[in-house]
Design an enzyme around this catalytic site. Structure first.
Site, PDB file in Angstrom:
ATOM      1  N   HIS A  74       0.816  -1.213   0.000  1.00 37.13           N
ATOM      2  CA  HIS A  74       0.000   0.000   0.000  1.00 37.13           C
ATOM      3  C   HIS A  74       0.852   1.267   0.000  1.00 37.13           C
ATOM      4  O   HIS A  74       0.560   2.234  -0.717  1.00 37.13           O
ATOM      5  CB  HIS A  74      -0.914  -0.044   1.227  1.00 37.13           C
ATOM      6  CG  HIS A  74      -1.726   1.185   1.460  1.00 37.13           C
ATOM      7  ND1 HIS A  74      -2.979   1.356   0.909  1.00 37.13           N
ATOM      8  CD2 HIS A  74      -1.481   2.304   2.198  1.00 37.13           C
ATOM      9  CE1 HIS A  74      -3.472   2.519   1.299  1.00 37.13           C
ATOM     10  NE2 HIS A  74      -2.582   3.117   2.080  1.00 37.13           N
TER      11      HIS A  74
ATOM     12  N   ASN B 245       5.650  10.206   2.266  1.00 39.73           N
ATOM     13  CA  ASN B 245       4.328   9.640   2.511  1.00 39.73           C
ATOM     14  C   ASN B 245       3.820  10.168   3.843  1.00 39.73           C
ATOM     15  O   ASN B 245       4.443   9.940   4.886  1.00 39.73           O
ATOM     16  CB  ASN B 245       4.389   8.105   2.566  1.00 39.73           C
ATOM     17  CG  ASN B 245       4.250   7.468   1.203  1.00 39.73           C
ATOM     18  OD1 ASN B 245       3.660   8.049   0.298  1.00 39.73           O
ATOM     19  ND2 ASN B 245       4.781   6.265   1.041  1.00 39.73           N
ATOM     20  N   ALA B 246       2.710  10.876   3.820  1.00 37.38           N
ATOM     21  CA  ALA B 246       2.121  11.427   5.040  1.00 37.38           C
ATOM     22  C   ALA B 246       0.664  11.001   5.087  1.00 37.38           C
ATOM     23  O   ALA B 246      -0.193  11.610   4.454  1.00 37.38           O
ATOM     24  CB  ALA B 246       2.234  12.948   5.053  1.00 37.38           C
TER      25      ALA B 246
ATOM     26  N   ASP C  29      -5.484  13.251  14.714  1.00 39.26           N
ATOM     27  CA  ASP C  29      -6.798  12.763  15.147  1.00 39.26           C
ATOM     28  C   ASP C  29      -6.880  12.605  16.661  1.00 39.26           C
ATOM     29  O   ASP C  29      -7.951  12.781  17.252  1.00 39.26           O
ATOM     30  CB  ASP C  29      -7.117  11.428  14.469  1.00 39.26           C
ATOM     31  CG  ASP C  29      -7.514  11.597  13.005  1.00 39.26           C
ATOM     32  OD1 ASP C  29      -7.840  12.733  12.610  1.00 39.26           O
ATOM     33  OD2 ASP C  29      -7.497  10.599  12.263  1.00 39.26           O
TER      34      ASP C  29
ATOM     35  N   GLU D 200      -7.282  22.018   9.831  1.00 43.94           N
ATOM     36  CA  GLU D 200      -6.920  22.941   8.752  1.00 43.94           C
ATOM     37  C   GLU D 200      -7.846  24.152   8.726  1.00 43.94           C
ATOM     38  O   GLU D 200      -7.394  25.299   8.580  1.00 43.94           O
ATOM     39  CB  GLU D 200      -6.966  22.220   7.406  1.00 43.94           C
ATOM     40  CG  GLU D 200      -6.559  23.096   6.235  1.00 43.94           C
ATOM     41  CD  GLU D 200      -6.507  22.339   4.919  1.00 43.94           C
ATOM     42  OE1 GLU D 200      -5.990  22.915   3.939  1.00 43.94           O
ATOM     43  OE2 GLU D 200      -6.974  21.185   4.861  1.00 43.94           O
TER      44      GLU D 200
ATOM     45  N   ALA E  18      20.717  21.062   3.627  1.00 44.76           N
ATOM     46  CA  ALA E  18      19.308  21.105   3.990  1.00 44.76           C
ATOM     47  C   ALA E  18      18.961  22.388   4.718  1.00 44.76           C
ATOM     48  O   ALA E  18      17.867  22.920   4.575  1.00 44.76           O
ATOM     49  CB  ALA E  18      18.969  19.899   4.861  1.00 44.76           C
TER      50      ALA E  18
ATOM     51  N   LYS F 150      29.333  29.378   6.821  1.00 43.09           N
ATOM     52  CA  LYS F 150      28.041  28.702   6.760  1.00 43.09           C
ATOM     53  C   LYS F 150      26.946  29.673   7.187  1.00 43.09           C
ATOM     54  O   LYS F 150      27.048  30.312   8.235  1.00 43.09           O
ATOM     55  CB  LYS F 150      28.055  27.473   7.677  1.00 43.09           C
ATOM     56  CG  LYS F 150      26.737  26.728   7.747  1.00 43.09           C
ATOM     57  CD  LYS F 150      26.876  25.475   8.617  1.00 43.09           C
ATOM     58  CE  LYS F 150      25.579  24.698   8.680  1.00 43.09           C
ATOM     59  NZ  LYS F 150      25.725  23.452   9.468  1.00 43.09           N
TER      60      LYS F 150
ATOM     61  N   ASP G 179      22.658  14.600  14.170  1.00 42.42           N
ATOM     62  CA  ASP G 179      22.438  14.392  12.736  1.00 42.42           C
ATOM     63  C   ASP G 179      23.683  13.820  12.068  1.00 42.42           C
ATOM     64  O   ASP G 179      24.204  14.376  11.103  1.00 42.42           O
ATOM     65  CB  ASP G 179      22.053  15.727  12.075  1.00 42.42           C
ATOM     66  CG  ASP G 179      21.604  15.569  10.633  1.00 42.42           C
ATOM     67  OD1 ASP G 179      21.121  14.479  10.282  1.00 42.42           O
ATOM     68  OD2 ASP G 179      21.735  16.539   9.868  1.00 42.42           O
TER      69      ASP G 179
END
Length: 533
Positions: free
Chosen positions: A113, A134-135, A166, A183, A348, A363, A452
């Site tokens: 799926h 994918n969220a 939810d 939303e 990033a 940086k 990280d």
């Protein structure tokens, strides 16, 4: 040309579809379960599936007959969602698929799926090798193709993003689904600060939900909590997606899952990609929410590759992870690309200007237009301070790091010594990986984490490896946090290295020899927490 009938039944939506490869047309008929109150109850969802699957399949067969005649002649294969999902629902959909394949005397195709969510975006966008976010309700992960499988570059370490939202809306007393209500209310709210939890390319939502519930209980207007909830969670998803693009060097992003229907999330992801010069594709809503169209489309690709399944082998898999799927239908290039070697590089979070002759690197953490200004300012300042502080602290502990020459937290600017000849992603070796294991052990022994430690944040020199970019690091004495450092490094290796097994073994051996073996033992426990482990 191939024509496939697909059946979806992983949780709440009974759906059947027909995909015609010649015209690229997709017919979908769906019947979604809506609970009377609260969230999805597995027994009630299964009862709905039992009643709804026959009717949606009948609608699909009627569509076939009206367009191409007898389904037994017109359909080449039946595809169904094997998992992941709720076992009772999956079994009903699987039984229907087996029965239909037998009736039509055609092959059966078992589809993952979550991979289908990815592939429908890749199919309709025409992208070559994108990163995929994918969220959805039960999931949140970032995937990239490498060496025959979709690798999990990052994922939730607790609950799915939709389920997390939810949980808050049920606490408030709103009915399912809660996402559209959040939303709507967020449009009238003001931003409130909530925990922002990104660890490398993994994320966690449980603490955010607890804080949101507490803020509501303390009297914070619900619209403000909804605004803070969206701005925080979706910024995390956008940041991790950007980290995956940076790690792999990819310049394409596809988005899948029902939560991706949220217009604010789409706006954030679009802004992020535009700022990076990356392309983004968000499928139309009918392909974002659970649907059989994506099952039929991927089923057709698998059928054409000869990837069919026998009835005895077609049992459903409620815990079917996307990285367990052998990708039989593609053999093109991996998502991981060569890293630029010019004097200006975009990571990033920051733009890095390299003065190799002068031995310095400047940086700059740039403002992120997709993040709320208050959140963005806080993160940029905090991470700049942490990077300067922990880079110097690691150096005092004997870990090779660059010297910090200058720091301006308000501007997000640092000036470092230029170190190494290449990053670990392009100069991967067992000896360098062992160095990383020893370096992280030294940091942990001193009571802090890197936060990280991906191959892009390791510079490799002639005789040693240097750790850089401690922006997500922090002081801690928790074994859990130390083990997460190891998890982030190994996950990044697994997503970009051709054969990471030997390197991961060398890394863990070096860490054990220099540090606390209990951390590696705890890593095994963390590895069971990803979705559907």
């Amino acid at each position: 040309m191939t024509r496939v009938l697909g059946i979806e039944g992983t949780a709440w939506c009974a759906s059947a579809a027909v995909f015609d490869a010649e015209t690229d047309a997709v017919f979908i008929d769906s019947d979604a379960y809506v609970p009377e109150s609260g969230g999805i109850h597995p027994r009630e969802a299964a009862e709905h599936m039992r009643e709804a699957v026959p009717s949606v399949v009948e609608a699909a067969l009627d569509h076939v007959e009206s367009n191409w005649g007898d389904p037994a002649d017109a359909i080449d294969a039946v595809a169904f969602s094997r998992g992941p999902g709720l076992g009772p629902c999956l079994r009903i959909a699987g039984t229907a698929a087996r029965s239909l394949a037998g009736t039509l005397s055609c092959p059966l195709v078992g589809v993952n799926h979550m991979v289908a969510h990815l592939e429908i975006g890749r199919h309709r966008s025409g992208f070559e090798s994108p990163v995929c976010l994918n969220a959805s309700g039960a999931n949140a992960h970032v995937l990239g193709y490498h060496n025959g499988r979709y690798r999990v570059l990052g994922e939730t370490m607790d609950t799915g993003v939709g389920n997390a939202i939810d949980k808050f809306t049920r606490h408030v007393g709103w009915s399912h689904p809660g996402g559209p209500k959040v939303e709507s209310h967020a449009e009238d709210g003001d931003y409130v600060e909530l925990p922002y939890v990104v660890k490398g390319m993994d994320f966690s939502f449980s603490g955010i939900m607890s804080a949101a519930k507490q803020a509501y209980d303390d009297g914070t207007p619900v619209a403000d909590v909804c605004c803070g909830l969206q701005e925080t969670i979706f910024a995390m998803l956008a940041e991790v997606s950007e980290r995956a693009l940076s790690l792999t060097g990819a310049d394409e992003l596809v988005v899948g899952g029902g939560v991706a229907q949220n217009s604010r999330l789409q706006e954030m992801l679009t802004q992020m990609c535009e700022n990076r010069g990356a392309a983004i594709y968000v499928p139309e809503p009918r392909f974002l929410r659970d649907n059989a169209g994506m099952i039929a489309v991927l089923g057709a690709k698998m059928y054409e590759a000869g990837d069919i399944i026998s009835i005895p082998e077609s049992g459903v898999r409620p815990d079917f992870r996307p990285d367990e799927v052998p990708v039989s239908w593609r053999d093109d290039e991996a998502v991981a690309r060569p890293v630029p070697t010019d004097e200006r590089r975009q990571g990033a979070e920051a733009v890095v200007d390299i003065d190799a002759d002068g031995g310095r690197v400047t940086k700059r953490r740039l403002e992120k237009a997709y993040r709320h200004p208050v959140l963005d300012s806080r993160l940029r300042s905090q991470r700049t301070r942490s990077e300067a502080r922990l880079t110097s602290e690691a150096r005092r502990q004997g870990v090779p790091t660059p010297v910090v020459y200058d720091v301006d937290p308000d501007a997000g600017r640092l000036v470092f010594q230029y170190v190494g000849d290449a990053d670990l992603k392009t100069a991967l070796s067992e000896s360098a990986v062992r160095d990383v294991g020893r370096h992280l052990a030294a940091c942990h022994a001193a009571g802090f984490v890197h936060g990280d430690p991906t191959p892009r944040n390791v510079r490799v020199g002639e005789d040693r490896a240097f750790l850089i970019d401690f922006g997500l690091g922090y002081y801690t004495d928790a074994v859990e946090d130390y083990a997460m450092d190891l998890h982030v490094f190994e996950g990044a290796l697994g997503g970009t290295a051709d054969d990471p097994t030997a390197q991961i073994t060398a890394f863990e051996d070096a860490y054990r020899s220099a540090g606390d073996g209990a951390v590696v033992d705890h890593l095994r426990e963390i590895e069971t927490r990803g979705r559907y482990q």
